[in-house]
Scaffold this active site. Structure first.
Site, short mmCIF file in Angstrom:
data_model
loop_
_atom_site.label_atom_id
_atom_site.label_comp_id
_atom_site.label_asym_id
_atom_site.label_seq_id
_atom_site.Cartn_x
_atom_site.Cartn_y
_atom_site.Cartn_z
N ASP A 175 -2.41 -7.95 -5.20
CA ASP A 175 -2.79 -6.81 -4.12
C ASP A 175 -3.13 -5.56 -4.80
OD1 ASP A 175 -2.71 -5.66 -1.62
OD2 ASP A 175 -0.83 -5.30 -1.69
N LYS A 187 -12.72 -4.21 7.40
CA LYS A 187 -12.46 -4.95 6.20
C LYS A 187 -13.42 -6.19 5.95
CE LYS A 187 -9.11 -7.77 8.53
NZ LYS A 187 -7.83 -8.83 8.19
N HIS A 232 -8.20 -1.27 -0.14
CA HIS A 232 -7.24 -2.55 -0.37
C HIS A 232 -7.93 -3.76 -0.70
CE1 HIS A 232 -4.43 -0.05 2.51
NE2 HIS A 232 -5.34 0.62 2.60
N GLN A 269 0.92 -12.65 -3.76
CA GLN A 269 -0.41 -11.93 -3.63
C GLN A 269 -0.77 -10.94 -4.69
OE1 GLN A 269 -0.97 -9.92 0.03
NE2 GLN A 269 0.32 -8.35 -0.63
N CYS A 298 0.68 -1.22 -0.02
CA CYS A 298 -0.31 0.02 0.13
C CYS A 298 0.73 1.37 0.11
CB CYS A 298 -1.14 0.36 1.11
SG CYS A 298 -0.48 -0.69 2.69
N HIS A 352 -4.99 -1.66 -4.91
CA HIS A 352 -5.45 -0.44 -4.24
C HIS A 352 -6.01 0.58 -5.12
CE1 HIS A 352 -2.07 -2.33 -2.06
NE2 HIS A 352 -2.67 -1.70 -0.94
N ARG A 393 6.42 -11.42 5.32
CA ARG A 393 5.79 -11.04 6.84
C ARG A 393 6.52 -12.17 7.65
NH1 ARG A 393 -0.59 -10.15 4.83
NH2 ARG A 393 0.15 -8.48 3.35
#
Length: 269
Positions: free
Chosen positions: A125, A206, A252, A123, A76, A127, A105
Site C-alpha cells: 500500500d 481510480k 493511493h 497488501q 491512508c 501513498h 475488511r
C-alpha cells in the site's frame, strides 16, 4: 474459526516473502520510503477521513472504555499522520510512502472465495504526496510500473478507469480534474482501457488493473487512485516556492494489490 482469513503454511510464507522482497526492491529503486503504522485507531480518525460515514459497514469496530476503535481497512489516514509530523516544502515533494502490511475488511460472507477474496488482506500500500503539477508524470510512472510488474509474471493486465460513484465526497470540479489526469496518464503510456462507470472510491477516481485467473475470470489486483479529498479534510499543507501554504494532492497505489489474491492467481496459472 477465522472465515476469510488465511492460514499460511511454510511454503506459502516463503512464496509471500519472495514477492515482498521483490516489490520492496523495486519500490526502493523508485525512492519509496517504507513505513509501518498501527493496526487500529479511534473513530476520531475515521470520521475525519470520511470512512466512518462512507465505509463503516465494511469495517470491524468495537468499544473500549466508552470509546469506539476500528481495525484499519486501509492505511491512508495513518500515512497522512506521518506526513503531518513536520512542515513540508515543495522541494520535498513528491514524498512516496509505502507500507507492506495487513488490513481487515468486513467482506460479505457469501462473497468470500479461497485466496481470491479474503477479509485479512496483505497488501503493498503506497501513498504519494505531491503537487498538482506532478500528478500526470507520477500517475504515468505508476502505470508503467504496473505493466512491468505483470510482465515479469507473464500476466496480461486489463486497465479500467473507474469514475465518480454515487456516494462521492467533495466537489465535482475536483473529480472532473482528477478523472482527466488519470485518463491523460493512461493515454501517455498508450494503454488500452475501458470505463467503469461510478466505480471509483468515495474519495477519488481510480485506475483499476484486472488479471484473469486460469478459468478466465477477471480479478482486480492493482489500483491507482487520485485523491483531492483527504488532503483537504486533514488540512495537509506544504510551503510553495512563493512561501505560501498550499494543499498537496495524494495518490493511493497498490501494484500487487492483495498478496493473497495475487498468489491464488499465479498458483492456478
Amino acid at each position: 474459526p477465522s472465515p476469510g482469513m488465511v492460514y499460511w503454511h511454510d511454503k506459502g510464507v516463503k512464496l509471500r516473502n519472495i514477492l515482498m522482497d521483490f516489490i520492496r526492491s523495486e519500490l526502493a529503486k523508485r525512492n519509496y520510503i517504507e513505513i509501518s503504522t498501527p493496526a487500529l485507531a479511534n473513530t476520531v480518525l475515521w470520521r475525519v477521513s470520511g470512512h466512518w460515514d462512507h465505509y463503516k459497514k465494511d469495517m470491524f469496530y468495537f468499544d473500549v472504555n466508552g470509546e469506539t476503535y476500528c481495525i484499519k481497512p486501509m492505511d491512508c489516514p495513518f500515512n497522512i499522520k506521518i506526513y503531518q509530523t513536520k512542515q513540508r516544502s515543495y522541494k520535498d515533494l513528491p514524498i512516496r510512502y509505502t507500507e507492506i502490511g495487513r488490513v481487515l475488511r468486513n467482506e460479505k460472507s457469501g462473497e468470500l472465495n479461497g485466496l481470491l477474496r479474503v477479509r485479512h488482506i496483505t497488501q503493498d500500500d503506497s501513498h504519494i504526496f505531491l503537487t498538482k503539477e506532478q500528478v500526470k508524470e507520477e500517475i504515468a510512472a505508476l502505470v508503467k510500473m504496473a505493466k512491468e510488474y505483470y510482465q515479469a509474471f507473464e500476466l496480461e493486465p486489463e486497465f479500467y478507469l473507474s469514475t465518480r460513484p454515487e456516494n462521492f465526497m467533495g466537489e465535482i470540479k475536483d473529480w472532473n480534474e482528477a478523472e482527466k489526469d488519470l485518463e491523460g496518464a493512461l493515454k501517455k503510456e498508450k494503454v488500452k482501457y475501458e470505463i467503469k462507470e461510478k466505480d471509483g472510491a468515495f474519495y477519488g477516481p481510480k485506475i483499476d488493473i484486472d488479471i484473469k485467473d486460469a478459468l478466465g475470470r477477471p480479478w482486480q489486483l492493482a489500483t491507482i487512485q487520485l485523491d483531492f479529498q483527504l488532503p483537504q479534510r486533514f488540512e495537509l499543507e506544504y510551503i510553495d516556492s512563493d512561501g505560501k501554504k498550499k494543499t498537496p494532492v495524494m495518490i493511493h497505489a497498490a501494484i500487487f494489490g492483495a498478496f493473497e489474491r495475487f498468489i491464488g492467481i499465479i498458483i492456478e496459472h
